[in-house]
Write an enzyme that holds these catalytic residues in place. Structure first.
Site, PDB file in Angstrom:
ATOM      1  N   LEU A  75      13.474  40.410  14.596  1.00  0.00           N
ATOM      2  CA  LEU A  75      12.404  41.292  15.076  1.00  0.00           C
ATOM      3  C   LEU A  75      11.096  40.852  14.424  1.00  0.00           C
ATOM      4  O   LEU A  75      10.770  41.280  13.308  1.00  0.00           O
ATOM      5  CB  LEU A  75      12.738  42.747  14.703  1.00  0.00           C
ATOM      6  CG  LEU A  75      11.915  43.851  15.379  1.00  0.00           C
ATOM      7  CD1 LEU A  75      12.649  45.165  15.290  1.00  0.00           C
ATOM      8  CD2 LEU A  75      10.525  43.980  14.761  1.00  0.00           C
ATOM      9  N   ALA A  76      10.386  39.963  15.070  1.00  0.00           N
ATOM     10  CA  ALA A  76       9.200  39.357  14.449  1.00  0.00           C
ATOM     11  C   ALA A  76       8.331  38.752  15.549  1.00  0.00           C
ATOM     12  O   ALA A  76       8.250  37.536  15.687  1.00  0.00           O
ATOM     13  CB  ALA A  76       9.620  38.298  13.443  1.00  0.00           C
ATOM     14  N   GLU A  77       7.674  39.601  16.352  1.00  0.00           N
ATOM     15  CA  GLU A  77       6.943  39.114  17.526  1.00  0.00           C
ATOM     16  C   GLU A  77       5.852  38.114  17.172  1.00  0.00           C
ATOM     17  O   GLU A  77       5.668  37.107  17.847  1.00  0.00           O
ATOM     18  CB  GLU A  77       6.324  40.284  18.302  1.00  0.00           C
ATOM     19  CG  GLU A  77       7.294  41.038  19.197  1.00  0.00           C
ATOM     20  CD  GLU A  77       8.205  41.987  18.448  1.00  0.00           C
ATOM     21  OE1 GLU A  77       8.031  42.160  17.219  1.00  0.00           O
ATOM     22  OE2 GLU A  77       9.104  42.566  19.088  1.00  0.00           O
ATOM     23  N   ASP A 102       4.835  46.534  25.630  1.00  0.00           N
ATOM     24  CA  ASP A 102       4.165  47.286  24.566  1.00  0.00           C
ATOM     25  C   ASP A 102       4.154  46.517  23.234  1.00  0.00           C
ATOM     26  O   ASP A 102       3.234  46.652  22.441  1.00  0.00           O
ATOM     27  CB  ASP A 102       4.881  48.622  24.362  1.00  0.00           C
ATOM     28  CG  ASP A 102       5.132  49.345  25.678  1.00  0.00           C
ATOM     29  OD1 ASP A 102       4.630  50.444  25.854  1.00  0.00           O
ATOM     30  OD2 ASP A 102       5.836  48.776  26.568  1.00  0.00           O
ATOM     31  N   HIS A 144       6.831  52.478  25.530  1.00  0.00           N
ATOM     32  CA  HIS A 144       7.702  51.695  26.411  1.00  0.00           C
ATOM     33  C   HIS A 144       7.218  51.800  27.848  1.00  0.00           C
ATOM     34  O   HIS A 144       8.005  51.744  28.787  1.00  0.00           O
ATOM     35  CB  HIS A 144       9.154  52.171  26.310  1.00  0.00           C
ATOM     36  CG  HIS A 144       9.752  51.961  24.955  1.00  0.00           C
ATOM     37  ND1 HIS A 144       9.456  52.750  23.878  1.00  0.00           N
ATOM     38  CD2 HIS A 144      10.623  51.021  24.507  1.00  0.00           C
ATOM     39  CE1 HIS A 144      10.122  52.317  22.820  1.00  0.00           C
ATOM     40  NE2 HIS A 144      10.840  51.273  23.175  1.00  0.00           N
TER      41      HIS A 144
END
Ligand SMILES: Cc1ncc(C[n+]2csc(CCOP(=O)(O)OP(=O)(O)O)c2C)c(N)n1
Ligand SMILES: [Mg+2]
Lengths: 341, 324
Positions: A75-77, A102, A144
């Site tokens: 989880l590391a955009e 989002d 979302h």
């Protein structure tokens, strides 16, 4: 500008066309491109394994293409979008899945600072695609449901597309993958499984930068994109019953905009309503309206009108979200008022 | 500590690249004081051994993402003083043809160099992505990325280290710990002043090295590069040094205690290496003088080239935003 009406006609549009959902068309485009080009790979949270992504777009992909080409990321955009930058600089063609549009804000620097400027600064092409599942109307709340396309339309060096039909979902994704620039592909979640249409079976490319006149009319023009195209068509059908002939232009590409198609429809009907799910203030509609004001002023028979989301976070509860978001009913009302001008 | 065997000609090359950096830097600063510069620029003083020692450890097919203190690395990877100086002056002949400022954007993919963006530390995930492209294509290549102590506080530093470790990427990540991020000293940035030990929590090697000892920097980087190439995964290197001048040309760095600078001045990387080469008999004074002369000539030539180069054509301002 093509008058082809993929997805909204009942007749097959091409030999080999089948009726499939919008989301199936996205999967099909990805699978075909990965079979065609070994440099295409997928990157994102939960995209791999048996799971195949939050919306199952890449289900079965790891089994066919292997782990190397269907990379699960932590989880590391910001980080994994930066990784896509580096891969793309080396000639790979990563297709990054944001779990929801989002979360693209968490990747902002990697997109607007690095990817968007690399070619201008030192000739480094960054041919990635970000798939961003956007839009609401499905009771998903403030985080979302978003439509953040305007941020990226405002960023030189990016391209932005937003398909409204299964055929365009396929054709624009293939075009985006083959493009040598960073392309953000806004796929509309509310259309995923609720919209079916004819989609050519084989290689099918919809060129980026070309709008589609999905309904011809005389009295006014509704210019829109994404999930609001379906709403606009419903509104146009109701308007027709009232004797108001509305033209519907699906922009398909938000950057670059098809200025020719926009000006052609504005000059033809003289009345324009621009619609999008994203909040109206400083949205893409503002640019379209300004373009028409500057280049088609003498043809106008009324003020260019806009209909977008309210200037609030996107609320969750059905009555609140319905108050927030444009729909066929609101388009119908706005178009009626414009027609009376 | 890594073993290093450098031939005499390699040691003289290390000396040459460091001195070229220093001469370039000094002439650049002098030019700016005369008002002949354009915009701002970053001094390199104190970072010569890191940029050169680490860059020298790469193979020709490896790639690097240097930052604003790594002039020595850009030079030894093949960006000429002419192209770099022309970039500083915003000329059409510069690396970015006037599009990006000072050392920003100094990228040339044909030389395996990525041009950095200001937003620190964007270079890190980019370098990781390049490293993963090598894994993807089964190529025995390595990516090296530089960053600073300041950038080590960002979330992206963590994101990159974590992903690199999970993916066992052929990446070497080098932090240039120069005691300051602009005006902010280390003790206002972190509670523990050592950055290398952070590697442990990611499950990768973390190595601290004297950043003013060019052969030591070379040795640890060389070892990390070899490990990465052999499939051994990423390494975090912390090279400790001192930024000897202001953050950038406009900055007098009055906030730095003079005693600190005085102490570090005793350990100047170039003076030290010169003394080392002489005492070991690797070179005599005449050879070193000849190298110094070459550096002077090259930098003078670069300045003359840059100052006589054409400005970019304003009609071309919109070209190149997109790849065709
Ligand atoms: C994300 C971000 N915030 C702020 C800046 C402005 N800035 C440029 S360099 C710098 C300090 C960087 O310190 P460090 O990483 O230690 O590198 P150094 O300059 O000391 O070599 C700052 C705050 C930036 N470049 N990027
Ligand atoms: Mg620092």
């Amino acid at each position: 500008m093509s008058a082809t009406n993929f997805g909204f006609t009942d007749a097959p549009v091409e030999d080999g066309s089948r009726t499939i959902t919008y989301i199936a068309a996205i999967s099909e485009a990805l699978r075909q491109e990965m079979r065609r080009d070994p440099d295409v790979l997928i990157l994102g949270e939960d995209v791999g394994g048996e799971f195949g992504g939050a919306f199952k777009v890449t289900k079965g992909f790891e089994a066919e293409f292997g782990r190397n080409r269907v990379m699960n990321t932590p989880l590391a955009e910001l980080g994994f979008t930066g990784v896509a930058n580096g891969m793309a600089l080396m000639g790979l063609r990563p297709v990054v899945e944001m779990q929801f549009a989002d979360f693209i804000s968490s990747a902002f620097d990697s997109i607007v600072q690095f990817a968007a400027t690399a070619h201008y600064r030192f000739g480094g092409a960054v041919p990635w695609v970000i798939r961003a599942p956007c839009d609401g109307g499905i009771r998903s709340g403030p985080f979302h449901s978003q439509n953040p396309e305007a941020w990226f339309v405002h960023t030189p060096g990016l391209k932005v597309v937003a398909p409204a039909t299964p055929a365009d979902a396929k054709g624009l994704l293939i075009a985006a993958i083959r493009d040598h620039n960073p392309v953000i592909y806004f796929e509309s979640k509310p259309l995923y499984r609720s919209l079916k249409g004819y989609v050519p079976a084989g290689e099918y490319v919809v060129p980026i930068g070309k709008a589609n006149l999905v309904r011809a009319g005389e009295d006014l023009s509704i210019i829109t994109y994404g999930a609001q195209v379906r709403e606009a068509l419903q509104a146009a059908a109701r308007l027709a019953a009232q004797g108001i002939s509305a033209e519907v232009l699906d922009l398909r590409s938000l950057k670059p905009l098809d200025t020719e198609a926009i000006l052609a429809t504005a000059r033809k009907t003289g009345k324009v309503l621009v619609v999008h799910s994203a909040n109206q203030l400083a949205g893409v509609g503002a640019e379209v309206a300004a373009l028409i004001a500057a280049e088609a002023f003498e043809w106008l028979d009324g003020p260019v009108q806009r209909l977008g989301g309210l200037d609030t976070p996107i609320p969750f509860s059905p009555p609140l979200e319905d108050a927030y978001r444009p729909n066929a009913e609101k388009i119908y009302a706005a178009a009626q008022a414009l027609a009376a001008f | 500590m890594a073993e290093v065997t450098l031939a005499t000609h390699q040691r003289l090359e290390l000396y040459y690249w460091m001195l070229l950096t220093r001469v370039f830097d000094e002439r650049m600063l002098a030019l700016w004081k005369q008002g002949r510069g354009v915009g701002g620029t970053f001094s390199q003083r104190g970072h010569e051994a890191i940029a050169v020692g680490a860059g020298y450890a790469l193979g020709p097919d490896d790639v690097v993402a240097p930052m604003h203190r790594d002039l020595g690395c850009y030079l030894l990877r093949g960006l000429t003083p002419r192209r770099i100086f022309a970039n500083l002056l915003g000329r059409a002949t510069g690396v970015t043809a006037g599009r990006d400022a000072n050392l920003h954007g100094l990228g040339d993919l044909s030389l395996g160099i990525v041009g950095f963006v200001s937003h620190l530390p964007q270079s890190l995930p980019t370098a990781l992505g390049m490293a993963m492209s090598f894994v993807y294509r089964h190529e025995p290549r390595v990516a090296l990325a530089f960053t600073g102590d300041g950038a080590s506080s960002s979330g992206l530093f963590h994101e990159t280290l974590n992903m690199a470790a999970v993916w066992n990427a052929p990446l070497v990540l080098l932090v240039e710990n120069n005691q300051y991020a602009y005006s902010t000293p280390l003790h206002e940035q972190m509670k523990v002043f050592d950055i290398a030990p952070r590697a442990e929590i990611y499950g990768i090697p973390g190595i601290a090295v004297d950043g003013n000892d060019v052969e030591a920097v070379y040795a640890v980087t060389h070892e990390a590069v070899a490990r990465a190439r052999a499939g051994g995964g990423p390494t975090l290197i912390e090279a400790k040094t001192m930024r000897m001048l202001g953050h950038a040309i406009h900055d007098g760095a009055e906030y730095v205690p003079p005693e600190l600078l005085a102490a570090w001045a005793q350990r100047d990387p170039i003076d030290r290496y010169r003394a080392h080469l002489l005492s070991e008999g690797a070179a005599d004074q005449a050879e070193l003088d000849e190298i110094a002369h070459r550096c002077e000539v090259e930098v003078e030539d670069a300045i003359a080239f840059a100052e006589s180069s054409p400005w970019p054509d304003p009609a071309a301002v919109q070209q190149g935003v997109y790849a065709e």
